[in-house]
Motif scaffolding. Structure first.
Motif, mmCIF file in Angstrom:
data_model
loop_
_atom_site.group_PDB
_atom_site.id
_atom_site.type_symbol
_atom_site.label_atom_id
_atom_site.label_comp_id
_atom_site.label_asym_id
_atom_site.label_seq_id
_atom_site.Cartn_x
_atom_site.Cartn_y
_atom_site.Cartn_z
ATOM 1 N N GLN A 3 34.139 49.670 43.162
ATOM 2 C CA GLN A 3 35.238 48.811 42.716
ATOM 3 C C GLN A 3 35.723 49.148 41.303
ATOM 4 O O GLN A 3 36.209 48.284 40.595
ATOM 5 N N VAL A 33 38.367 43.182 42.341
ATOM 6 C CA VAL A 33 39.603 43.919 42.608
ATOM 7 C C VAL A 33 39.561 45.188 41.761
ATOM 8 O O VAL A 33 39.490 45.106 40.536
ATOM 9 N N GLN A 38 44.945 46.583 41.133
ATOM 10 C CA GLN A 38 45.263 45.226 40.704
ATOM 11 C C GLN A 38 46.762 44.937 40.619
ATOM 12 O O GLN A 38 47.210 43.875 41.054
ATOM 13 N N MET A 41 48.257 44.882 44.227
ATOM 14 C CA MET A 41 47.757 43.707 44.943
ATOM 15 C C MET A 41 48.452 42.446 44.427
ATOM 16 O O MET A 41 48.832 41.575 45.207
#
Length: 79
Positions: A3, A33, A38, A41
């Motif tokens: 991640q 995230v 990020q 999204m």
């Protein structure tokens, strides 16, 4: 790192999830995230919220899938 977590903290210590169980550490990693995703999204979430506010139901889109890998223009076939 999973991640997009850093391998080391700013002070030079290795990054570790401390003070929690293995189950909690897996939960934190799974819910994180990645930094590279990020903004995209967030854009998808904002668009979904705006469409819900406007009472727009399911729609199809011609927008590219934001999680698709980028294609390199200078890629060559290796034989």
């Amino acid at each position: 790192m999973l991640q997009s977590f850093p391998t080391h903290l700013p002070d030079g210590r290795p990054f570790q999830l401390e003070g929690c169980s293995d189950q909690k550490a897996r939960e934190y990693i799974g819910n994180a995230v990645p930094r590279e995703a990020q903004e995209e999204m967030g854009n998808v979430l904002l668009l979904a919220a705006a469409e819900a506010d406007a009472n727009v139901g399911f729609t199809l889109s011609w927008q590219p899938v934001w999680v698709a890998p980028e294609i390199e223009e200078n890629s060559q076939l290796i034989q």
